[in-house]
Motif scaffolding. Structure first.
Motif, short mmCIF file in Angstrom:
data_model
loop_
_atom_site.label_atom_id
_atom_site.label_comp_id
_atom_site.label_asym_id
_atom_site.label_seq_id
_atom_site.Cartn_x
_atom_site.Cartn_y
_atom_site.Cartn_z
N ALA A 58 0.83 -1.21 0.00
CA ALA A 58 0.00 0.00 0.00
C ALA A 58 0.87 1.26 0.00
N MET A 59 1.87 1.28 0.89
CA MET A 59 2.73 2.46 0.98
C MET A 59 3.56 2.64 -0.29
N GLY A 60 3.91 1.53 -0.92
CA GLY A 60 4.61 1.60 -2.21
C GLY A 60 3.75 2.24 -3.30
N GLN A 61 2.45 1.90 -3.30
CA GLN A 61 1.55 2.51 -4.29
C GLN A 61 1.40 4.02 -4.04
N ALA A 62 1.26 4.39 -2.77
CA ALA A 62 1.14 5.82 -2.43
C ALA A 62 2.40 6.58 -2.85
N PHE A 63 3.55 5.96 -2.61
CA PHE A 63 4.84 6.53 -3.01
C PHE A 63 4.89 6.75 -4.53
N HIS A 64 4.48 5.75 -5.28
CA HIS A 64 4.48 5.86 -6.75
C HIS A 64 3.56 6.98 -7.23
N MET A 65 2.40 7.12 -6.59
CA MET A 65 1.44 8.15 -7.03
C MET A 65 1.99 9.56 -6.84
N ILE A 66 2.67 9.78 -5.74
CA ILE A 66 3.24 11.12 -5.51
C ILE A 66 4.47 11.33 -6.38
N ARG A 67 5.29 10.31 -6.49
CA ARG A 67 6.51 10.45 -7.30
C ARG A 67 6.17 10.74 -8.76
N SER A 68 5.08 10.13 -9.25
CA SER A 68 4.70 10.32 -10.66
C SER A 68 3.97 11.63 -10.92
N GLY A 69 3.52 12.29 -9.84
CA GLY A 69 2.78 13.54 -10.01
C GLY A 69 1.28 13.37 -10.00
N MET A 70 0.80 12.14 -9.81
CA MET A 70 -0.65 11.90 -9.77
C MET A 70 -1.29 12.56 -8.54
N ALA A 71 -0.52 12.63 -7.45
CA ALA A 71 -1.04 13.24 -6.22
C ALA A 71 0.06 14.03 -5.53
N LYS A 72 -0.34 15.06 -4.78
CA LYS A 72 0.64 15.83 -3.99
C LYS A 72 0.81 15.24 -2.59
N ALA A 73 -0.23 14.55 -2.13
CA ALA A 73 -0.19 13.92 -0.81
C ALA A 73 -1.06 12.68 -0.82
N MET A 74 -0.72 11.74 0.07
CA MET A 74 -1.52 10.51 0.22
C MET A 74 -1.51 10.10 1.69
#
Length: 404
Positions: free
Chosen positions: A170-186
């Motif tokens: 789960a934390m890996g997915q959240a990390f990927h989303m922020i790193r890619s620019g999909m989200a600013k925070a998770m």
């Protein structure tokens, strides 16, 4: 493609060691054991009577009657940890941030207490109907959905269920989303509460449980001990956190996941090794950069020997200089929530220079000949760490963190 930096700005937890992050970290520093006799219904019918149970917990002090009807124990724990994490972070979810921030949480089994209670009422008590909210209470995504509603988070929200690696995935997915620019925070992490009669009885069937203590890496270990609780983190884009003056606790720099594709319960040295190597590669770190590994370290012979062999393979000569400890010896194995609670020990290592110990260590095992930080915490400055999770089903997930 530019990759955004990802940092942790808030942490929260409730587990057998404490009802918040400060008391949990203090217990880890002191090498305190949160494992003890189980206080649950029908405990006398169990062969295993110990666990890392959340003690002195009264749901009515935190939630009203209508909420308790909707919140299984695993959801309650998640909401309490999420409140602590968001309060510490000081992040204010509104406008566009609210639209893009999501919640990714890990749990292996979701509302087990709700399953257990309702099976009893139907099969044992002979009742012919259950509460209309049983399904929304027991579903695996309940905690993630309630957190999203609590903070009005309308971005990508879901639950990951990969047994003991759920939180790390789960934390890996959240990390990927922020790193890619999909989200600013998770909001991310995980939670589990299986310490009820049915939950413990099911685990007993595997014959991997200890009846007295969790002693990872010790030659006289005799199995794992279940725990319960939650840990939740605010992951945030580094520039966003900096701009609002947030206190940055650590940086998440790499993540890798692999599948053993070999056995449903026996771990594989190769699968674990590929996940560890992959996390280093993703983080752009050398083997020599890692000072500490929070081990999966369940206290079963199969896990401990396989994990030590994988670490020795990946790190070569540097393995002798590494510290590797299992905090499961203190808080038990939180199954789907375990990686999240263990990430707290990684943050403490980076931020405070304190390495949590492996307690209950009594006899060296020649097949686990690494520095397992036996019994007492250690003050050592480290600049990069790994957190391992290797799950039933052969699913592996490793996170890499760095000091900011």
């Amino acid at each position: 493609m530019t990759q955004n930096r990802v940092v942790i700005t808030g942490v929260g937890t409730i587990n057998a060691l404490g009802h918040n992050a400060a008391t949990t970290l203090e217990a880890m520093r002191e090498g305190r054991c949160g494992i003890g006799p189980l206080d649950i219904r029908d405990v006398d019918r169990l062969g295993v009577k110990i666990g890392g149970q959340v003690r002195d917990y009264d749901e009515t002090t935190h939630f009203n009657r209508q909420q308790i009807v909707l919140y299984d124990r695993f959801t309650q724990f998640t909401l309490l940890a999420a409140k602590e994490a968001t309060d510490q972070s000081g992040i204010n979810f509104s406008g566009e941030l609210s639209d893009t921030t999501g919640v990714v949480l890990g749990t292996a089994a979701g509302g087990v207490n709700t399953w257990d209670d309702n099976y009893r009422s139907v099969y044992e008590d002979g009742k012919n109907r259950v509460h209309p909210f049983v399904i929304p209470k027991l579903m695996n995504n309940a905690a993630a959905s309630h957190v999203s509603m609590e903070y009005n988070l309308r971005g990508p929200t879901f639950t990951v269920a990969t047994a003991c690696a759920s939180s790390n995935h789960a934390m890996g997915q959240a990390f990927h989303m922020i790193r890619s620019g999909m989200a600013k925070a998770m909001i991310t992490g995980g939670s589990e509460s299986m310490l009820c009669f049915g939950g413990v009885k099911a685990w007993e069937g595997l014959r991997v449980m200890s009846k007295d203590a969790c002693r990872p890496f010790s030659a006289n270990r005799n199995g794992m001990v279940q725990g319960e609780g939650a840990a939740v983190f605010v992951f945030e884009n580094y520039d966003h956190a900096k701009a609002r003056g947030a206190d940055i606790l650590a940086e998440v720099v790499g993540f890798a996941m692999t599948s053993d594709a070999s056995d449903i319960v026996m771990p594989s040295k190769q699968g674990a090794g590929r996940a560890i190597s992959g996390a280093l590669r993703d983080a752009g770190l050398n083997r020599e950069d890692i000072g500490y590994i929070n081990a999966h370290g369940t206290g079963t012979a199969a896990n401990d020997k396989t994990e030590c062999a994988a670490v020795a393979d990946v790190f070569g000569k540097h393995a002798d200089k590494l510290m590797i400890s299992s905090t499961k010896s203190m808080h038990g194995h939180l199954i789907g929530g375990t990686g999240a609670v263990e990430l707290l020990a990684c943050v403490m290592a980076l931020r405070d220079g304190i390495i949590a110990p492996t307690i209950g260590y009594e006899e060296p095992d020649p097949e686990c000949a690494l520095d397992v930080v036996p019994n007492e915490a250690r003050e050592v400055k480290v600049s990069a760490v790994l957190s391992n999770a290797f799950a039933f089903g052969g699913l592996n997930a490793v996170l890499a963190l760095r000091k900011v």
